[in-house]
Design a protein around this motif. Sequence first.
Motif, PDB file in Angstrom:
ATOM      1  N   SER A  55      50.005  34.100  37.420  1.00 51.48           N
ATOM      2  CA  SER A  55      51.226  34.120  38.227  1.00 51.48           C
ATOM      3  C   SER A  55      51.036  35.023  39.424  1.00 51.48           C
ATOM      4  O   SER A  55      50.381  36.067  39.329  1.00 51.48           O
ATOM      5  N   TYR A  56      51.594  34.610  40.544  1.00 51.76           N
ATOM      6  CA  TYR A  56      51.676  35.456  41.736  1.00 51.76           C
ATOM      7  C   TYR A  56      53.160  35.647  42.013  1.00 51.76           C
ATOM      8  O   TYR A  56      53.836  34.682  42.389  1.00 51.76           O
ATOM      9  N   ALA A  57      53.682  36.848  41.804  1.00 48.09           N
ATOM     10  CA  ALA A  57      55.121  37.119  41.958  1.00 48.09           C
ATOM     11  C   ALA A  57      55.900  36.046  41.183  1.00 48.09           C
ATOM     12  O   ALA A  57      55.739  35.926  39.983  1.00 48.09           O
ATOM     13  N   THR A  58      56.664  35.219  41.893  1.00 48.49           N
ATOM     14  CA  THR A  58      57.464  34.225  41.169  1.00 48.49           C
ATOM     15  C   THR A  58      56.739  32.890  41.042  1.00 48.49           C
ATOM     16  O   THR A  58      57.269  31.946  40.460  1.00 48.49           O
ATOM     17  N   ASN A  59      55.504  32.820  41.576  1.00 49.87           N
ATOM     18  CA  ASN A  59      54.794  31.544  41.641  1.00 49.87           C
ATOM     19  C   ASN A  59      53.766  31.446  40.503  1.00 49.87           C
ATOM     20  O   ASN A  59      52.876  32.287  40.400  1.00 49.87           O
ATOM     21  N   ALA A  60      53.879  30.429  39.645  1.00 52.24           N
ATOM     22  CA  ALA A  60      52.894  30.241  38.566  1.00 52.24           C
ATOM     23  C   ALA A  60      51.813  29.274  39.039  1.00 52.24           C
ATOM     24  O   ALA A  60      52.087  28.094  39.256  1.00 52.24           O
ATOM     25  N   ALA A  61      50.580  29.791  39.224  1.00 51.70           N
ATOM     26  CA  ALA A  61      49.472  28.940  39.690  1.00 51.70           C
ATOM     27  C   ALA A  61      48.836  28.198  38.521  1.00 51.70           C
ATOM     28  O   ALA A  61      48.381  27.067  38.671  1.00 51.70           O
ATOM     29  N   LEU A  62      48.759  28.839  37.349  1.00 47.57           N
ATOM     30  CA  LEU A  62      48.223  28.187  36.141  1.00 47.57           C
ATOM     31  C   LEU A  62      49.223  28.401  35.000  1.00 47.57           C
ATOM     32  O   LEU A  62      49.714  29.511  34.798  1.00 47.57           O
ATOM     33  N   GLY A  81      42.298  17.502  42.218  1.00 44.12           N
ATOM     34  CA  GLY A  81      43.765  17.491  42.220  1.00 44.12           C
ATOM     35  C   GLY A  81      44.267  17.837  43.603  1.00 44.12           C
ATOM     36  O   GLY A  81      43.500  18.280  44.458  1.00 44.12           O
ATOM     37  N   PRO A  82      45.570  17.673  43.825  1.00 45.26           N
ATOM     38  CA  PRO A  82      46.118  17.930  45.165  1.00 45.26           C
ATOM     39  C   PRO A  82      46.081  19.402  45.531  1.00 45.26           C
ATOM     40  O   PRO A  82      45.924  20.271  44.660  1.00 45.26           O
ATOM     41  N   SER A  83      46.238  19.672  46.822  1.00 48.39           N
ATOM     42  CA  SER A  83      46.275  21.042  47.303  1.00 48.39           C
ATOM     43  C   SER A  83      47.403  21.805  46.599  1.00 48.39           C
ATOM     44  O   SER A  83      48.493  21.282  46.423  1.00 48.39           O
ATOM     45  N   GLY A  84      47.088  23.030  46.166  1.00 46.94           N
ATOM     46  CA  GLY A  84      48.109  23.860  45.520  1.00 46.94           C
ATOM     47  C   GLY A  84      48.245  23.614  44.030  1.00 46.94           C
ATOM     48  O   GLY A  84      49.085  24.219  43.359  1.00 46.94           O
ATOM     49  N   SER A  85      47.398  22.732  43.452  1.00 51.70           N
ATOM     50  CA  SER A  85      47.560  22.400  42.028  1.00 51.70           C
ATOM     51  C   SER A  85      46.933  23.449  41.106  1.00 51.70           C
ATOM     52  O   SER A  85      47.115  23.407  39.894  1.00 51.70           O
ATOM     53  N   GLY A  86      46.151  24.390  41.675  1.00 56.06           N
ATOM     54  CA  GLY A  86      45.585  25.462  40.857  1.00 56.06           C
ATOM     55  C   GLY A  86      44.084  25.377  40.665  1.00 56.06           C
ATOM     56  O   GLY A  86      43.505  26.150  39.892  1.00 56.06           O
ATOM     57  N   LYS A  87      43.417  24.480  41.384  1.00 54.95           N
ATOM     58  CA  LYS A  87      41.969  24.271  41.193  1.00 54.95           C
ATOM     59  C   LYS A  87      41.164  25.543  41.466  1.00 54.95           C
ATOM     60  O   LYS A  87      40.346  25.961  40.653  1.00 54.95           O
ATOM     61  N   SER A  88      41.367  26.126  42.650  1.00 55.25           N
ATOM     62  CA  SER A  88      40.571  27.308  43.016  1.00 55.25           C
ATOM     63  C   SER A  88      40.906  28.479  42.109  1.00 55.25           C
ATOM     64  O   SER A  88      40.021  29.241  41.702  1.00 55.25           O
ATOM     65  N   THR A  89      42.183  28.615  41.777  1.00 55.07           N
ATOM     66  CA  THR A  89      42.582  29.708  40.882  1.00 55.07           C
ATOM     67  C   THR A  89      41.854  29.572  39.545  1.00 55.07           C
ATOM     68  O   THR A  89      41.310  30.544  39.014  1.00 55.07           O
ATOM     69  N   LEU A  90      41.807  28.347  39.025  1.00 63.06           N
ATOM     70  CA  LEU A  90      41.119  28.137  37.746  1.00 63.06           C
ATOM     71  C   LEU A  90      39.638  28.447  37.890  1.00 63.06           C
ATOM     72  O   LEU A  90      39.054  29.155  37.058  1.00 63.06           O
TER      73      LEU A  90
HETATM   74  P1  ADP Z   1      44.248  24.551  44.994  1.00 64.05           P
HETATM   75  O1  ADP Z   1      42.881  25.166  44.888  1.00 64.05           O
HETATM   76  O2  ADP Z   1      44.459  23.415  44.038  1.00 64.05           O
HETATM   77  O3  ADP Z   1      44.625  24.180  46.391  1.00 64.05           O
HETATM   78  P2  ADP Z   1      45.164  27.235  44.426  1.00 64.05           P
HETATM   79  O4  ADP Z   1      44.539  27.568  43.128  1.00 64.05           O
HETATM   80  O5  ADP Z   1      44.555  27.788  45.663  1.00 64.05           O
HETATM   81  O6  ADP Z   1      45.319  25.659  44.538  1.00 64.05           O
HETATM   82  O7  ADP Z   1      46.682  27.705  44.407  1.00 64.05           O
HETATM   83  C1  ADP Z   1      47.598  27.376  43.351  1.00 64.05           C
HETATM   84  C2  ADP Z   1      48.946  27.999  43.668  1.00 64.05           C
HETATM   85  O8  ADP Z   1      48.840  29.426  43.634  1.00 64.05           O
HETATM   86  C3  ADP Z   1      49.475  27.652  45.052  1.00 64.05           C
HETATM   87  O9  ADP Z   1      50.880  27.507  44.969  1.00 64.05           O
HETATM   88  C4  ADP Z   1      49.099  28.859  45.881  1.00 64.05           C
HETATM   89  O10 ADP Z   1      50.005  29.027  46.943  1.00 64.05           O
HETATM   90  C5  ADP Z   1      49.219  29.997  44.873  1.00 64.05           C
HETATM   91  N1  ADP Z   1      48.299  31.097  45.174  1.00 64.05           N
HETATM   92  C6  ADP Z   1      46.949  31.048  45.128  1.00 64.05           C
HETATM   93  N2  ADP Z   1      46.409  32.250  45.451  1.00 64.05           N
HETATM   94  C7  ADP Z   1      47.473  33.069  45.712  1.00 64.05           C
HETATM   95  C8  ADP Z   1      47.592  34.452  46.114  1.00 64.05           C
HETATM   96  N3  ADP Z   1      46.512  35.217  46.268  1.00 64.05           N
HETATM   97  N4  ADP Z   1      48.839  34.952  46.286  1.00 64.05           N
HETATM   98  C9  ADP Z   1      49.930  34.179  46.085  1.00 64.05           C
HETATM   99  N5  ADP Z   1      49.902  32.885  45.716  1.00 64.05           N
HETATM  100  C10 ADP Z   1      48.689  32.326  45.536  1.00 64.05           C
END
Ligand code: ADP
Length: 223
Positions: A12-19, A36-45
């Motif tokens: 989670s980032y603040a109120t945003n759940a990435a995974l 997956g689409p942009s913002g779906s959590g790929k890079s985070t994973l």
């Molecule tokens: P993808 O690689 O599929 O485009 P990301 O893993 O980059 O997706 O991001 C998933 C979600 O987490 C998005 O909503 C993105 O805005 C949010 N996010 C990613 N990194 C951060 C960060 N450092 N701070 C806040 N939100 C983030």
Amino acid sequence: MSLIVAEKIEKSYATNAALRGVNIAIEPREWVSITGPSGSGKSTLMNILGGLDLPTAGCVRLNGTDICALSEDGLARFRRETIGYIFQQSHLIPYLSATENVMLCQYFHSIPDEEEAREALRRVGLGHRLDHKPSQLSGGEQQRVCIARALINSPKLLLADEPTGNLDRENTRVVLELLKRMYDEEHFTIVLVTHDPFVAEWAGRVVGMEDGHIVFDRKAGET
Ligand code: ADP
């Protein structure tokens, strides 16, 4: 034994759940695309699987080590010894030659060896660009330096985040063919993030993400 086991991963980032509760196991020698689409959590994973980032909840075992339990220094050492990285941007040092960029990676791992670095560049087809600076190389050539750099320390795991994202179709194919050859010759595992279906299908296995969840996990070529 699986190379990577990730259980109930949340980020989670603040109120945003990435995974939102991701479970995945990756076997040695697999080539896995995460798509997956942009913002779906790929890079985070990918960042969490490779110890570049830590989950908010859940744990990751990589090569038998619980990476969430390592100290910061321990995790940095573990990454150096176990993982190679390729990103969309080359992140090459602009004032160093191709050879010196590869040697820098050897230096952070153990001992620089110029001839070994040159040989690694020859293997990616850059024998004629050994002393060129990044600005003197095309985008495709820069990504080939990045492949040589990522593999110079014989990592168990190669993580690639949109490695062809800045390339045209022809250079994308060249880079993927090169990756495939290195993957066939050496014995590493690939986790590759891409939004491009053409790139995703070079893998053996394709994992699809949406809104922080895995929504499919299939063999490449199947629908
Ligand atoms: P993808 O690689 O599929 O485009 P990301 O893993 O980059 O997706 O991001 C998933 C979600 O987490 C998005 O909503 C993105 O805005 C949010 N996010 C990613 N990194 C951060 C960060 N450092 N701070 C806040 N939100 C983030």
